[in-house]
Design a protein around this motif. Sequence first.
Motif, short mmCIF file in Angstrom:
data_model
loop_
_atom_site.label_atom_id
_atom_site.label_comp_id
_atom_site.label_asym_id
_atom_site.label_seq_id
_atom_site.Cartn_x
_atom_site.Cartn_y
_atom_site.Cartn_z
N LEU A 72 0.83 -1.21 0.00
CA LEU A 72 0.00 0.00 0.00
C LEU A 72 0.86 1.26 0.00
N ILE A 73 1.96 1.25 0.73
CA ILE A 73 2.85 2.42 0.75
C ILE A 73 3.46 2.62 -0.63
N ASP A 74 3.85 1.53 -1.29
CA ASP A 74 4.43 1.65 -2.63
C ASP A 74 3.42 2.15 -3.65
N SER A 75 2.12 1.92 -3.40
CA SER A 75 1.11 2.35 -4.37
C SER A 75 0.72 3.81 -4.20
N LEU A 76 1.20 4.45 -3.14
CA LEU A 76 0.91 5.87 -2.95
C LEU A 76 1.70 6.69 -3.97
N PRO A 77 1.20 7.87 -4.32
CA PRO A 77 1.95 8.72 -5.26
C PRO A 77 3.30 9.10 -4.68
N SER A 78 4.29 9.15 -5.55
CA SER A 78 5.64 9.47 -5.09
C SER A 78 5.79 10.98 -4.96
N GLU A 79 6.88 11.39 -4.34
CA GLU A 79 7.15 12.81 -4.18
C GLU A 79 7.50 13.47 -5.51
N GLU A 80 7.99 12.66 -6.47
CA GLU A 80 8.33 13.20 -7.77
C GLU A 80 7.08 13.56 -8.58
N SER A 81 5.94 13.11 -8.16
CA SER A 81 4.70 13.37 -8.87
C SER A 81 4.27 14.82 -8.62
N THR A 82 4.62 15.68 -9.55
CA THR A 82 4.31 17.10 -9.40
C THR A 82 2.92 17.39 -9.92
N ALA A 83 2.48 18.59 -9.67
CA ALA A 83 1.15 19.01 -10.14
C ALA A 83 1.09 18.98 -11.66
N ALA A 84 2.19 19.33 -12.31
CA ALA A 84 2.20 19.33 -13.79
C ALA A 84 2.07 17.91 -14.32
N LEU A 85 2.78 16.96 -13.70
CA LEU A 85 2.66 15.56 -14.14
C LEU A 85 1.25 15.03 -13.90
N GLN A 86 0.69 15.39 -12.77
CA GLN A 86 -0.68 14.94 -12.47
C GLN A 86 -1.67 15.55 -13.45
N ALA A 87 -1.50 16.82 -13.79
CA ALA A 87 -2.39 17.49 -14.75
C ALA A 87 -2.26 16.85 -16.12
N ALA A 88 -1.04 16.52 -16.53
CA ALA A 88 -0.84 15.86 -17.83
C ALA A 88 -1.50 14.48 -17.83
N SER A 89 -1.37 13.78 -16.73
CA SER A 89 -1.99 12.46 -16.63
C SER A 89 -3.51 12.58 -16.68
N LEU A 90 -4.05 13.59 -16.01
CA LEU A 90 -5.50 13.80 -16.05
C LEU A 90 -5.98 14.17 -17.45
N ARG A 91 -5.20 14.99 -18.15
CA ARG A 91 -5.56 15.35 -19.53
C ARG A 91 -5.58 14.11 -20.42
N GLN A 92 -4.58 13.25 -20.26
CA GLN A 92 -4.53 12.02 -21.05
C GLN A 92 -5.73 11.13 -20.73
N LEU A 93 -6.05 10.99 -19.46
CA LEU A 93 -7.21 10.18 -19.08
C LEU A 93 -8.50 10.77 -19.62
N GLU A 94 -8.59 12.09 -19.59
CA GLU A 94 -9.79 12.75 -20.12
C GLU A 94 -9.92 12.53 -21.63
N GLU A 95 -8.79 12.58 -22.33
CA GLU A 95 -8.79 12.33 -23.77
C GLU A 95 -9.23 10.90 -24.07
N GLU A 96 -8.69 9.95 -23.30
CA GLU A 96 -9.09 8.55 -23.48
C GLU A 96 -10.57 8.37 -23.17
N ASN A 97 -11.05 9.10 -22.19
CA ASN A 97 -12.47 9.03 -21.83
C ASN A 97 -13.34 9.54 -22.97
N HIS A 98 -12.94 10.64 -23.60
CA HIS A 98 -13.71 11.18 -24.73
C HIS A 98 -13.72 10.20 -25.91
N GLU A 99 -12.57 9.58 -26.17
CA GLU A 99 -12.51 8.59 -27.26
C GLU A 99 -13.42 7.41 -26.97
N ALA A 100 -13.40 6.95 -25.74
CA ALA A 100 -14.25 5.82 -25.37
C ALA A 100 -15.73 6.21 -25.45
#
Length: 145
Positions: A72-100
């Motif tokens: 469970l500790i390993d599955s938590l977000p790492s400290e390297e996960s910045t807001a910009a990386l999270q925003a990019a990941s959310l944009r990609q997920l949103e794009e995949e959601n629109h395609e689906a």
Amino acid sequence: MADRLTQLQDAVNSLADQFCNAIGVLQQCAPPASFSNIQTAINKDQPANPTEEYAQLFAALIARTAKDVDVLIDSLPSEESTAALQAASLRQLEEENHEAAARLEEVVYRGDMLLEKIQSALADIAQSQLRTRNGAPSQPSPSES
């Protein structure tokens, strides 16, 4: 389903419970210490202690729960996960959601068209059966031509 932090908290609580239970059971099953060679009748009548079995059981439970905590500790977000990386990941997920969603809309549209064709064919069959029962000559429907 609980979030990862709640799962981690539950696992740590479970680990604490297992430690407390292990200590309690091992204390209960431990042979009494002798004081100046004083023996009581109760101590002589006690059956053999299964302390080793309990120790192995609790060791296995504690080890498994500790491993779950590590996972469970390993599955938590790492400290390297910045807001910009999270925003990019959310944009990609949103794009995949629109395609689906677009694929789903296409499948629903094709399903509706197929349903209309099936309903039209069933209506034609029902009309044809009614005409043959009434003795009327069968006439081709407009959809057959």
